[in-house]
Scaffold this motif. Structure first.
Motif, PDB file in Angstrom:
ATOM      1  N   PRO A 193      -5.262  15.384  -3.327  1.00 16.66           N
ATOM      2  CA  PRO A 193      -5.215  16.424  -2.281  1.00 16.66           C
ATOM      3  C   PRO A 193      -4.827  17.787  -2.882  1.00 16.66           C
ATOM      4  O   PRO A 193      -4.150  17.853  -3.915  1.00 16.66           O
ATOM      5  CB  PRO A 193      -4.137  15.931  -1.318  1.00 16.66           C
ATOM      6  N   GLU A 194      -5.252  18.815  -2.159  1.00 20.95           N
ATOM      7  CA  GLU A 194      -4.968  20.185  -2.589  1.00 20.95           C
ATOM      8  C   GLU A 194      -3.459  20.423  -2.617  1.00 20.95           C
ATOM      9  O   GLU A 194      -2.749  20.061  -1.698  1.00 20.95           O
ATOM     10  CB  GLU A 194      -5.613  21.182  -1.633  1.00 20.95           C
ATOM     11  N   GLY A 195      -2.989  21.037  -3.706  1.00 20.32           N
ATOM     12  CA  GLY A 195      -1.579  21.340  -3.856  1.00 20.32           C
ATOM     13  C   GLY A 195      -0.817  20.303  -4.666  1.00 20.32           C
ATOM     14  O   GLY A 195       0.349  20.502  -4.949  1.00 20.32           O
ATOM     15  N   PHE A 196      -1.425  19.165  -5.014  1.00 18.94           N
ATOM     16  CA  PHE A 196      -0.764  18.117  -5.781  1.00 18.94           C
ATOM     17  C   PHE A 196      -1.538  17.849  -7.076  1.00 18.94           C
ATOM     18  O   PHE A 196      -2.748  18.098  -7.171  1.00 18.94           O
ATOM     19  CB  PHE A 196      -0.659  16.830  -4.962  1.00 18.94           C
ATOM     20  N   LEU A 197      -0.818  17.305  -8.084  1.00 18.62           N
ATOM     21  CA  LEU A 197      -1.457  16.933  -9.355  1.00 18.62           C
ATOM     22  C   LEU A 197      -1.912  15.483  -9.339  1.00 18.62           C
ATOM     23  O   LEU A 197      -2.940  15.143  -9.915  1.00 18.62           O
ATOM     24  CB  LEU A 197      -0.475  17.172 -10.511  1.00 18.62           C
ATOM     25  N   SER A 198      -1.161  14.620  -8.643  1.00 19.92           N
ATOM     26  CA  SER A 198      -1.544  13.196  -8.606  1.00 19.92           C
ATOM     27  C   SER A 198      -0.798  12.512  -7.482  1.00 19.92           C
ATOM     28  O   SER A 198       0.211  13.028  -6.983  1.00 19.92           O
ATOM     29  CB  SER A 198      -1.206  12.517  -9.947  1.00 19.92           C
ATOM     30  N   LEU A 199      -1.314  11.316  -7.076  1.00 19.22           N
ATOM     31  CA  LEU A 199      -0.675  10.444  -6.099  1.00 19.22           C
ATOM     32  C   LEU A 199      -0.451   9.079  -6.746  1.00 19.22           C
ATOM     33  O   LEU A 199      -1.357   8.542  -7.413  1.00 19.22           O
ATOM     34  CB  LEU A 199      -1.524  10.291  -4.844  1.00 19.22           C
ATOM     35  N   SER A 200       0.713   8.486  -6.517  1.00 11.75           N
ATOM     36  CA  SER A 200       1.009   7.157  -7.074  1.00 11.75           C
ATOM     37  C   SER A 200       2.059   6.487  -6.214  1.00 11.75           C
ATOM     38  O   SER A 200       2.672   7.129  -5.348  1.00 11.75           O
ATOM     39  CB  SER A 200       1.505   7.292  -8.518  1.00 11.75           C
ATOM     40  N   PHE A 201       2.232   5.184  -6.423  1.00  6.52           N
ATOM     41  CA  PHE A 201       3.255   4.417  -5.725  1.00  6.52           C
ATOM     42  C   PHE A 201       4.440   4.172  -6.643  1.00  6.52           C
ATOM     43  O   PHE A 201       4.295   3.961  -7.849  1.00  6.52           O
ATOM     44  CB  PHE A 201       2.697   3.083  -5.239  1.00  6.52           C
ATOM     45  N   ARG A 202       5.591   4.191  -6.028  1.00  4.70           N
ATOM     46  CA  ARG A 202       6.812   3.826  -6.732  1.00  4.70           C
ATOM     47  C   ARG A 202       7.542   2.755  -5.930  1.00  4.70           C
ATOM     48  O   ARG A 202       7.505   2.785  -4.697  1.00  4.70           O
ATOM     49  CB  ARG A 202       7.734   5.039  -6.913  1.00  4.70           C
ATOM     50  N   PRO A 203       8.196   1.874  -6.574  1.00  5.87           N
ATOM     51  CA  PRO A 203       8.945   0.844  -5.811  1.00  5.87           C
ATOM     52  C   PRO A 203      10.144   1.460  -5.119  1.00  5.87           C
ATOM     53  O   PRO A 203      10.622   2.527  -5.500  1.00  5.87           O
ATOM     54  CB  PRO A 203       9.379  -0.134  -6.905  1.00  5.87           C
ATOM     55  N   ARG A 204      10.585   0.772  -4.077  1.00  5.26           N
ATOM     56  CA  ARG A 204      11.745   1.278  -3.342  1.00  5.26           C
ATOM     57  C   ARG A 204      12.983   1.337  -4.217  1.00  5.26           C
ATOM     58  O   ARG A 204      13.928   2.053  -3.947  1.00  5.26           O
ATOM     59  CB  ARG A 204      12.034   0.384  -2.132  1.00  5.26           C
ATOM     60  N   SER A 205      12.996   0.583  -5.267  1.00  9.47           N
ATOM     61  CA  SER A 205      14.171   0.538  -6.139  1.00  9.47           C
ATOM     62  C   SER A 205      14.189   1.684  -7.136  1.00  9.47           C
ATOM     63  O   SER A 205      15.041   1.744  -7.991  1.00  9.47           O
ATOM     64  CB  SER A 205      14.193  -0.803  -6.886  1.00  9.47           C
ATOM     65  N   ALA A 206      13.206   2.588  -7.052  1.00  6.63           N
ATOM     66  CA  ALA A 206      13.191   3.726  -7.976  1.00  6.63           C
ATOM     67  C   ALA A 206      14.462   4.557  -7.801  1.00  6.63           C
ATOM     68  O   ALA A 206      15.148   4.457  -6.791  1.00  6.63           O
ATOM     69  CB  ALA A 206      11.946   4.567  -7.728  1.00  6.63           C
TER      70      ALA A 206
END
Length: 936
Positions: free
Chosen positions: A89-102
């Motif tokens: 999306p516009e305005g971001f470099l990347s999208l990813s998931f992180r675990p809740r424990s991050a």
């Protein structure tokens, strides 16, 4: 150039005094101005830096809010863990998931648990936004492109972005922020401020502003700093110093020239005496020698001036008497004769100040002054007590008054100087003092023979003029005014009507004639006598004249008929004005009148005619008004009637509506309907708005647009707001007894409710009487009322918010107030006007406006309510934009309290969403049900 003027001791002394008088004040003023200007430049510079830092910070917050909205929309489109979009999306470099424990802070974890966005910023290139995935226990992480957020082409040349610990996140080239430990401890706790620091050998002035991001993004916040070299400020001071020295040199030169000029003027008395003698020999009696020297030359100049004055006074006295004789023959007002006297009195009679006091016969008078030999007629002053000026003996032809510092109040305005004595000459008409000629002197005058002789001649001429004008005024009054009521008669009325008609044609206005005829006047004459009838006519004339404007004319035609002329009426709005005035006439004439040891009441029938609608001349206007008056007598004595049938129908319909409305209030025909407000998050009814309706047995259900304005006109607008407020509280108590969810109810208040001054006490009493939590009440006010400059209204809103009552800005966006008021108003709810919602699904520009208004409101902690929602697409868009509540026909039209209770019982907070949707679909109106704007 200097030598001829500095050879004498007087010339040298004057030269030194002029230089000292010019240079000493100028030097002191320059030092003071330099210090004040330096401080002012520094203050202005600091304020500008603070404003720039705040503006840049708000821009950064807007960039973050925009990306947060984009992330929320992307999160709604992701259906699974592997369904990340192919295009970032516009305005971001990347999208990813992180675990809740991050690695998350406690605040970030709580923020994510509530479905909100958490912001992570660091000195490394891993800044981003986090949002919990709705279908898994993972966190969606969107890495931000921070340079696009920090950089701003419209920002100042030098600025830095720091985190809450004053570590640098970004700085423009050639600028280095102070180290975290270099920040003054007094500034670390401030939200905004200024300071100085050095980068190498260069000193900088800096302004900063703290952007608080804890509430929206669980982030400690940012520090936005704008800097500017201190040398730029000093450059302005350097320019000021250069300008000051140039001005000082110029002032010194001007002082030198002025000194030389004054010295030259002091050494020219002999030249002036020679010139004056030659002018006097040539017949110029106004020649004067102005010599201020206190020596033989000054005495010689005074003797010359006295001789010239004596000759001039005798010459001008003859001229004034000649002009006064012409004024007596031609003048129609005594003021014209007095003006002719005062214009020349200083030339004809020696005096410092002169005035003529015209007596009013009640112990007071009017003073007309001329207070200088070159001054024409001066000001006019009213004097309530002229007793100190009157003669001790009636037969005195003149007398002297000596006051010094104890001048009487009636002569306080004759001069600002101290007056030692005054000579007073009465002007008598038939052994009665009509006016007083007053000659005032600053010094005592001993030789008065010539002054007294000239003044007595002048008063004799004034007496002849006053007697002649008084006789002419008496004849004019007898021919143009009614002898009984002192009102204008038909002759004067005709003249004023014809002038009004000419002015109406030129200015495109209207003229109205109201013919007032007393009902049953003959019975009063027959039963109480003609003396009582005359008393009744005089009192009615007085009441009619008191009820009209100063520009109107009230006249008596004869018998019991009066005519009121109303000129300069704006075309198109005559009916409303004349309707109100006719009712006022009926009211004031119907009040009992005490006469012959009894109280008599009378009525009047009124006929109204308009120019140019009904007639084109004076006679036609009277004829049409007379016809309308007789029609009024036939229909209902004691009322009024317009000649135009269209106006009659309009006035009658409005009159009947007002009467029905008064009966409706007495018979309790007003009632409240309630329109639900639904949460975009849960789909449940969480609030309601109370809307007034009139259930008339004769007219049916009358919308508020047809009668609310009439309540304001009859003085019941404030009553309506209080009535709605109390009825809404009674209904909330009733719903609580039925076990329904305790939702808040909003009530509309008009500006009149805030002007009464006791709104706080009334609301507090109502809430206490019904034991209601103040948070259950929401007051909707117009945007214009909220931004009113009145400090009383602002203080009232602050007290209401302090009580816990919500304040909603109704119809937001349709007014002309500045968005700056949003940071100053004590309100917490914004209601988007339906004008924004009507084309929301089809107009991209409208979508952008609404989206940014909602984002701005949420950033300022306002709850947003959208009214006028009628389509499912509008609801979906508003929900995605973050709007809190929606209200409109898509949910339900305003319904009675019992029907609303059924809606709330089935769809209140905590009920299943599916169950709510099923009932709400039944309440959606059919497509052919046209919505009336006033129904909301």
């Amino acid at each position: 150039m200097l030598r001829p003027h500095l050879n004498s001791r007087v010339g040298r002394r004057l030269f030194l005094l002029f230089l000292m008088a010019a240079l000493l004040p100028m030097g002191g003023l320059a030092v003071y101005a330099y210090v004040r200007l330096s401080d002012m430049l520094v203050d202005i510079h600091n304020q500008r830096l603070q404003q720039d830092s705040k503006a840049l910070g708000m821009s950064v917050i807007q960039q973050l809010n925009w990306r947060a909205q984009v992330l929320k929309r992307e999160a709604m489109r992701i259906s699974g863990d592997d369904d990340l979009p192919q295009v970032t999306p516009e305005g971001f470099l990347s999208l990813s998931f992180r675990p809740r424990s991050a690695d998350l802070t406690t605040g970030q974890a709580q923020h994510l648990a509530h479905g909100k966005i958490a912001l992570s910023l660091s000195l490394r290139d891993d800044a981003g936004m986090m949002l919990r995935s709705g279908l898994s226990d993972r966190v969606l992480f969107a890495r931000l492109h921070m340079p696009s957020i920090w950089r701003n082409d419209e920002a100042p040349e030098r600025y830095c972005i720091l985190d809450s610990d004053h570590r640098t996140l970004y700085c423009t080239p050639n600028l280095q922020a102070p180290a975290p430990n270099a920040w003054p401890s007094t500034l670390t706790r401030q939200n905004i401020g200024t300071f100085t620091w050095r980068i190498g050998h260069e000193a900088f002035l800096g302004g900063f502003w703290r952007a608080r991001l804890q509430a929206p993004y669980a982030h400690p916040g940012l520090v936005v700093m704008v800097a500017e070299p201190k040398q730029s400020l000093l450059r302005n001071l350097t320019q000021f110093r250069l300008a000051f020295f140039a001005i000082a040199i110029l002032a010194f030169g001007l002082a030198l020239l002025l000194a030389l000029s004054q010295i030259r003027r002091q050494l020219r008395p002999l030249e002036r005496l020679t010139e004056g003698t030659r002018a006097l020999a040539a017949g110029d009696f106004s020649a004067r020698v102005v010599v201020s020297n206190d020596d033989e030359l000054g005495s010689l100049a005074q003797s010359f001036n006295h001789m010239s004055d004596t000759l001039q006074h005798k010459f001008h006295m003859l001229q004034m008497l000649s002009e006064l004789d012409r004024a007596i023959l031609n003048a129609s007002e005594m003021d014209y004769v007095i003006q002719a006297v005062l214009n020349r009195i200083h030339q004809a009679i020696p005096c410092d100040c002169a005035g003529i006091m015209r007596l009013d016969g009640h112990g007071g008078g009017t003073l007309l002054t001329a207070c200088g030999p070159d001054e024409r007629l001066g000001k006019t002053w009213d004097c309530p007590d002229v007793t100190p000026l009157l003669p001790d003996k009636v037969e005195q032809s003149w007398y002297r008054r000596e006051w010094g510092d104890h001048r009487p109040e009636c002569l306080r305005h004759i001069s600002d100087q101290r007056l030692e004595q005054a000579l007073v000459f009465p002007v008598r008409i038939n052994e009665r003092i009509d006016s007083l000629l007053i000659l005032a002197y600053e010094r005592r005058i001993d030789n008065l023979d010539e002054i007294v002789e000239a003044s007595r001649t002048l008063t004799d001429r004034l007496a002849v003029a006053a007697s002649n004008i008084a006789w002419e005024e008496k004849l004019y009054h007898q021919g143009h005014y009614d002898a009984l009521t002192e009102l204008p008669n038909r002759v004067l009325l005709r003249d004023r009507v014809e002038q009004a008609l000419i002015r109406a044609d030129r200015e495109r206005t209207s003229v109205a004639v109201m013919l007032v005829d007393l009902d049953n006047f003959k019975q009063i004459n027959d039963s109480l006598g003609h003396t009582a009838g005359d008393e009744l006519l005089v009192e009615c004339a007085r009441r009619l004249k008191a009820a009209t404007r100063q520009s109107d004319t009230t006249a008596r035609l004869g018998g019991d008929e009066f005519v009121v002329l109303l000129p300069d009426l704006p075309r198109g709005g005559e009916s409303t004005l004349l309707d109100a005035l006719a009712r006022k006439f009926n009211d004031v004439l119907a009040e009992p009148i005490a006469m012959s040891e009894r109280r008599v009441s009378t009525q009047a029938s009124i006929g109204i005619a308009l120019y140019p609608d009904n007639a084109s001349s004076f006679e036609d206007l009277l004829k049409m008004a007379d016809a309308a008056m007789y029609e009024s007598k036939r229909q209902q004595p004691g009322s009024f009637c317009f000649y135009s049938s269209n106006l009659n129908a309009e006035v009658r319909a409005r009159f009947e509506l007002i009467q029905d409305l008064r009966e409706a209030i007495d018979k309790d025909e007003l009632l409240l309907h309630y329109q639900p407000k639904v949460s975009t998050t849960t789909g449940c009814i969480v609030a309601a708005e109370a809307l007034v309706r009139w259930n008339s047995p004769k007219r049916g259900m009358v919308p508020p647009g047809q009668f609310v304005s009439l309540l304001d006109e009859v003085g019941l607008g404030n009553w309506l707001g209080e009535w709605v407020l109390e009825q809404a509280c009674v209904q909330m108590v009733e719903w609580d007894r039925e076990g329904l969810a305790p939702i808040p109810v909003s009530v509309n208040l008009s500006p009149l409710n805030f002007l009464e001054g006791d709104l706080i006490a009334k609301i507090g009493n109502i809430l206490t009487r019904y034991s209601l939590d103040p948070r259950r009440l929401e007051l909707e006010i117009l945007e214009a009322t909220a931004v009113n400059e009145s400090p009383e209204i602002h203080a009232t809103l602050l007290q209401l918010r302090a009580m816990g009552i919500s304040i909603a800005l109704d119809d937001f966006g349709t007014g002309y107030s500045s968005l700056v008021y949003l940071t100053q108003l004590p309100a917490n709810v914004l209601k988007l006007d339906r004008a924004f919602i009507r084309t929301l699904t089809t107009d991209p520009r409208q979508q952008s406006i609404v989206e940014r208004i909602i984002a701005l409101a949420r950033a300022l902690d306002f709850q947003v309510v959208a009214e006028g929602v009628e389509e499912e697409g509008q609801k979906t868009l508003l929900s995605s934009m973050g709007c809190n509540l929606i209200q409109g026909y898509l949910i339900s039209r305003p319904v009675p309290a019992r029907e609303f209770a059924a809606l709330l019982r089935a769809n209140g907070p905590g009920d299943a969403l599916s169950k709510e949707r099923g009932l709400l679909e039944k309440s959606i109106p059919a497509a052919t049900d046209i919505r009336h704007p006033a129904d909301d």
